[in-house]
Design a protein around this motif. Structure first.
Motif, PDB file in Angstrom:
ATOM      1  N   THR A  42      20.270 -28.015   8.832  1.00  0.00           N
ATOM      2  CA  THR A  42      18.864 -27.729   9.142  1.00  0.00           C
ATOM      3  C   THR A  42      18.740 -26.486  10.022  1.00  0.00           C
ATOM      4  O   THR A  42      17.918 -25.602   9.763  1.00  0.00           O
ATOM      5  CB  THR A  42      18.222 -28.933   9.869  1.00  0.00           C
ATOM      6  N   ASN A  43      19.581 -26.425  11.049  1.00  0.00           N
ATOM      7  CA  ASN A  43      19.515 -25.283  11.963  1.00  0.00           C
ATOM      8  C   ASN A  43      20.033 -24.009  11.308  1.00  0.00           C
ATOM      9  O   ASN A  43      19.589 -22.909  11.638  1.00  0.00           O
ATOM     10  CB  ASN A  43      20.291 -25.600  13.249  1.00  0.00           C
ATOM     11  N   THR A  44      20.953 -24.152  10.362  1.00  0.00           N
ATOM     12  CA  THR A  44      21.450 -22.994   9.618  1.00  0.00           C
ATOM     13  C   THR A  44      20.325 -22.448   8.741  1.00  0.00           C
ATOM     14  O   THR A  44      20.084 -21.238   8.694  1.00  0.00           O
ATOM     15  CB  THR A  44      22.667 -23.395   8.746  1.00  0.00           C
ATOM     16  N   LEU A  45      19.608 -23.358   8.073  1.00  0.00           N
ATOM     17  CA  LEU A  45      18.476 -22.957   7.226  1.00  0.00           C
ATOM     18  C   LEU A  45      17.427 -22.239   8.079  1.00  0.00           C
ATOM     19  O   LEU A  45      16.895 -21.193   7.703  1.00  0.00           O
ATOM     20  CB  LEU A  45      17.872 -24.201   6.563  1.00  0.00           C
ATOM     21  N   ARG A  46      17.174 -22.815   9.255  1.00  0.00           N
ATOM     22  CA  ARG A  46      16.179 -22.280  10.178  1.00  0.00           C
ATOM     23  C   ARG A  46      16.520 -20.848  10.600  1.00  0.00           C
ATOM     24  O   ARG A  46      15.647 -20.004  10.727  1.00  0.00           O
ATOM     25  CB  ARG A  46      16.204 -23.202  11.406  1.00  0.00           C
ATOM     26  N   ASN A  47      17.801 -20.573  10.823  1.00  0.00           N
ATOM     27  CA  ASN A  47      18.196 -19.300  11.421  1.00  0.00           C
ATOM     28  C   ASN A  47      18.879 -18.321  10.481  1.00  0.00           C
ATOM     29  O   ASN A  47      18.798 -17.119  10.683  1.00  0.00           O
ATOM     30  CB  ASN A  47      19.130 -19.554  12.614  1.00  0.00           C
ATOM     31  N   GLY A 120      26.010 -34.792  11.868  1.00  0.00           N
ATOM     32  CA  GLY A 120      26.756 -35.489  10.818  1.00  0.00           C
ATOM     33  C   GLY A 120      25.929 -36.106   9.706  1.00  0.00           C
ATOM     34  O   GLY A 120      26.418 -36.997   9.003  1.00  0.00           O
ATOM     35  N   ILE A 121      24.703 -35.600   9.508  1.00  0.00           N
ATOM     36  CA  ILE A 121      23.859 -36.231   8.483  1.00  0.00           C
ATOM     37  C   ILE A 121      24.396 -35.992   7.066  1.00  0.00           C
ATOM     38  O   ILE A 121      24.536 -36.930   6.275  1.00  0.00           O
ATOM     39  CB  ILE A 121      22.389 -35.742   8.610  1.00  0.00           C
ATOM     40  N   LEU A 122      24.719 -34.740   6.762  1.00  0.00           N
ATOM     41  CA  LEU A 122      25.213 -34.452   5.405  1.00  0.00           C
ATOM     42  C   LEU A 122      26.544 -35.144   5.141  1.00  0.00           C
ATOM     43  O   LEU A 122      26.769 -35.691   4.060  1.00  0.00           O
ATOM     44  CB  LEU A 122      25.389 -32.941   5.227  1.00  0.00           C
ATOM     45  N   TYR A 152       9.376 -33.286   9.187  1.00  0.00           N
ATOM     46  CA  TYR A 152      10.406 -33.375  10.224  1.00  0.00           C
ATOM     47  C   TYR A 152      11.733 -33.831   9.592  1.00  0.00           C
ATOM     48  O   TYR A 152      11.839 -34.972   9.130  1.00  0.00           O
ATOM     49  CB  TYR A 152      10.043 -34.413  11.290  1.00  0.00           C
ATOM     50  N   VAL A 153      12.757 -32.956   9.591  1.00  0.00           N
ATOM     51  CA  VAL A 153      14.054 -33.340   9.033  1.00  0.00           C
ATOM     52  C   VAL A 153      14.687 -34.428   9.906  1.00  0.00           C
ATOM     53  O   VAL A 153      15.254 -35.398   9.406  1.00  0.00           O
ATOM     54  CB  VAL A 153      14.994 -32.118   8.930  1.00  0.00           C
ATOM     55  N   SER A 154      14.567 -34.254  11.216  1.00  0.00           N
ATOM     56  CA  SER A 154      15.208 -35.211  12.128  1.00  0.00           C
ATOM     57  C   SER A 154      14.640 -36.620  11.944  1.00  0.00           C
ATOM     58  O   SER A 154      15.399 -37.593  11.853  1.00  0.00           O
ATOM     59  CB  SER A 154      15.038 -34.758  13.577  1.00  0.00           C
ATOM     60  N   LEU A 155      13.314 -36.727  11.869  1.00  0.00           N
ATOM     61  CA  LEU A 155      12.679 -38.046  11.694  1.00  0.00           C
ATOM     62  C   LEU A 155      13.150 -38.685  10.389  1.00  0.00           C
ATOM     63  O   LEU A 155      13.469 -39.890  10.339  1.00  0.00           O
ATOM     64  CB  LEU A 155      11.153 -37.906  11.703  1.00  0.00           C
ATOM     65  N   SER A 156      13.237 -37.871   9.351  1.00  0.00           N
ATOM     66  CA  SER A 156      13.671 -38.376   8.051  1.00  0.00           C
ATOM     67  C   SER A 156      15.116 -38.858   8.118  1.00  0.00           C
ATOM     68  O   SER A 156      15.454 -39.907   7.560  1.00  0.00           O
ATOM     69  CB  SER A 156      13.557 -37.277   6.999  1.00  0.00           C
ATOM     70  N   SER A 157      15.973 -38.089   8.816  1.00  0.00           N
ATOM     71  CA  SER A 157      17.381 -38.490   8.971  1.00  0.00           C
ATOM     72  C   SER A 157      17.451 -39.829   9.712  1.00  0.00           C
ATOM     73  O   SER A 157      18.190 -40.733   9.307  1.00  0.00           O
ATOM     74  CB  SER A 157      18.158 -37.456   9.792  1.00  0.00           C
ATOM     75  N   ILE A 158      16.707 -39.942  10.796  1.00  0.00           N
ATOM     76  CA  ILE A 158      16.749 -41.153  11.633  1.00  0.00           C
ATOM     77  C   ILE A 158      16.294 -42.373  10.815  1.00  0.00           C
ATOM     78  O   ILE A 158      16.942 -43.425  10.832  1.00  0.00           O
ATOM     79  CB  ILE A 158      15.861 -40.981  12.900  1.00  0.00           C
ATOM     80  N   ARG A 191      23.062 -39.170  17.891  1.00  0.00           N
ATOM     81  CA  ARG A 191      23.135 -37.707  18.005  1.00  0.00           C
ATOM     82  C   ARG A 191      21.741 -37.071  18.004  1.00  0.00           C
ATOM     83  O   ARG A 191      21.611 -35.861  18.185  1.00  0.00           O
ATOM     84  CB  ARG A 191      23.944 -37.130  16.830  1.00  0.00           C
ATOM     85  N   HIS A 192      20.718 -37.870  17.761  1.00  0.00           N
ATOM     86  CA  HIS A 192      19.360 -37.325  17.650  1.00  0.00           C
ATOM     87  C   HIS A 192      18.515 -37.544  18.901  1.00  0.00           C
ATOM     88  O   HIS A 192      17.284 -37.472  18.831  1.00  0.00           O
ATOM     89  CB  HIS A 192      18.641 -37.944  16.435  1.00  0.00           C
ATOM     90  N   HIS A 193      19.158 -37.806  20.054  1.00  0.00           N
ATOM     91  CA  HIS A 193      18.330 -38.147  21.239  1.00  0.00           C
ATOM     92  C   HIS A 193      17.386 -37.003  21.641  1.00  0.00           C
ATOM     93  O   HIS A 193      16.241 -37.242  22.010  1.00  0.00           O
ATOM     94  CB  HIS A 193      19.192 -38.627  22.417  1.00  0.00           C
ATOM     95  N   ALA A 194      17.876 -35.738  21.527  1.00  0.00           N
ATOM     96  CA  ALA A 194      17.011 -34.601  21.892  1.00  0.00           C
ATOM     97  C   ALA A 194      15.836 -34.501  20.907  1.00  0.00           C
ATOM     98  O   ALA A 194      14.704 -34.217  21.312  1.00  0.00           O
ATOM     99  CB  ALA A 194      17.811 -33.306  21.889  1.00  0.00           C
ATOM    100  N   ASN A 195      16.126 -34.769  19.622  1.00  0.00           N
ATOM    101  CA  ASN A 195      15.061 -34.735  18.609  1.00  0.00           C
ATOM    102  C   ASN A 195      14.027 -35.823  18.886  1.00  0.00           C
ATOM    103  O   ASN A 195      12.818 -35.593  18.752  1.00  0.00           O
ATOM    104  CB  ASN A 195      15.626 -34.948  17.201  1.00  0.00           C
ATOM    105  N   ILE A 196      14.519 -37.020  19.289  1.00  0.00           N
ATOM    106  CA  ILE A 196      13.599 -38.142  19.534  1.00  0.00           C
ATOM    107  C   ILE A 196      12.642 -37.768  20.680  1.00  0.00           C
ATOM    108  O   ILE A 196      11.432 -37.977  20.587  1.00  0.00           O
ATOM    109  CB  ILE A 196      14.385 -39.443  19.829  1.00  0.00           C
TER     110      ILE A 196
END
Ligand code: G3P
Length: 215
Positions: A42-47, A120-122, A152-158, A191-196
Motif C-alpha cells: 500500500t505504501n509502495t503504491l502511495r509513493n 504482512g498482509i500480502l 481504507y486499505v488498512s480497515l479492509s485488511s483488519i 501490526r495495524h495499531h497506528a492505523n487503528i
C-alpha cells in the motif's frame, strides 16, 4: 522438532526479503521514510506508483507460497496426520503453516533490514490461499468490498483478518487450522495499531491520496 525448526528458519529467512524495501532501494528510497512509513504494498503504491506496487505484490506472495511449499516438503505430513488425526485438514499441511507464519514474521521483522518491516498482509494472503484457496478467495472478496466502500486499505485488511479464523472454524477446517488462522490474524491486526488510531482520529489516508504522515 528439528524439521519444524528448519521450516521456521527457512520461512523466516525467505520472509525477511521484504519486497517493498528491496523495490524501494531500486528506486533510490527507503520506503519506511515515506508515507505511512510502512514497508508494504500500500505504501509502495502511495509513493512509488503501480509498477513498483505490482513488483511488491509478486514478491510478497511468492515468498509466502515458497515458504509454505518448502514447509510441507520438509515436514512429513503423513506423520503429522497420525499425530493430529482429524484435527488436520487434508489440504493444508502443518509444515506449510509453520513455514507461512515464519515468512510473515520475517516480513514484519526482517533480519536483513534492521527488523523494521511491514504488516504482512500480502504474505498472509498467500499463506491463506495455500491453506484453503476457497477461504482465501472469499476473504479477498470481502477485502475488496470494504476497500471499494471505505477506500481504507488498512480497515479492509483488519476486517478480512478478523473474519479469517471465525470463517475457518465455521467452514469446519478443524482445530489446528483454526489456531493457525488465529495466529495469522492476530499477527496482522497487531501490526495495524497506528492505523487503528488514525482510523479513530479520522486521519487515516484513503487509497489514491498522498499521505505526509510519517508514523
Ligand atoms: O497492507 C498494509 C495496509 O493494511 C496498511 O498499510 O501503509 O496504509 O499503513 P499502510
Amino acid at each position: 522438532i528439528i524439521r519444524i525448526t528448519l521450516v521456521l528458519i527457512t520461512g523466516y529467512l525467505l520472509g525477511s526479503l521484504n519486497t517493498s524495501i528491496i523495490v524501494g532501494k531500486c528506486y533510490g528510497v527507503d520506503i519506511r521514510k515515506h508515507g505511512s512509513g510502512n514497508a508494504g504494498m500500500t505504501n509502495t503504491l502511495r509513493n512509488l506508483g503501480k509498477t513498483a506496487a505490482a513488483l511488491v505484490v509478486l514478491g510478497d506472495i511468492l515468498k509466502g507460497v515458497l515458504s509454505f511449499i518448502i514447509g510441507n516438503l520438509i515436514v512429513d505430513s503423513g506423520a503429522m496426520v497420525s499425530i493430529l488425526g482429524s484435527h488436520l485438514p487434508a489440504a493444508a499441511g502443518v509444515g506449510g503453516m509453520f513455514g507461512g507464519i515464519a515468512a510473515i514474521a520475517g516480513h514484519n521483522w526482517p533480519l536483513y533490514f534492521g527488523f523494521k518491516g511491514g504488516k504482512g498482509i500480502l504474505t498472509s494472503f498467500s499463506v491463506v490461499m495455500m491453506m484453503d484457496w476457497q477461504l482465501g478467495i472469499m476473504l479477498l472478496g470481502l477485502f475488496l468490498i470494504v476497500v471499494i466502500i471505505s477506500r481504507y486499505v488498512s480497515l479492509s485488511s483488519i476486517i478480512a483478518c478478523a473474519v479469517f479464523p471465525a470463517a475457518a472454524y465455521i467452514k469446519g477446517n478443524g482445530t489446528v487450522f483454526t489456531v493457525f488462522a488465529l495466529i495469522v490474524a492476530l499477527l496482522a491486526i497487531s501490526r495495524h495499531h497506528a492505523n487503528i488510531k488514525r482510523l479513530i482520529n479520522g486521519t487515516e489516508p484513503k487509497i489514491g491520496k498522498k499521505n505526509k504522515d510519517n508514523s
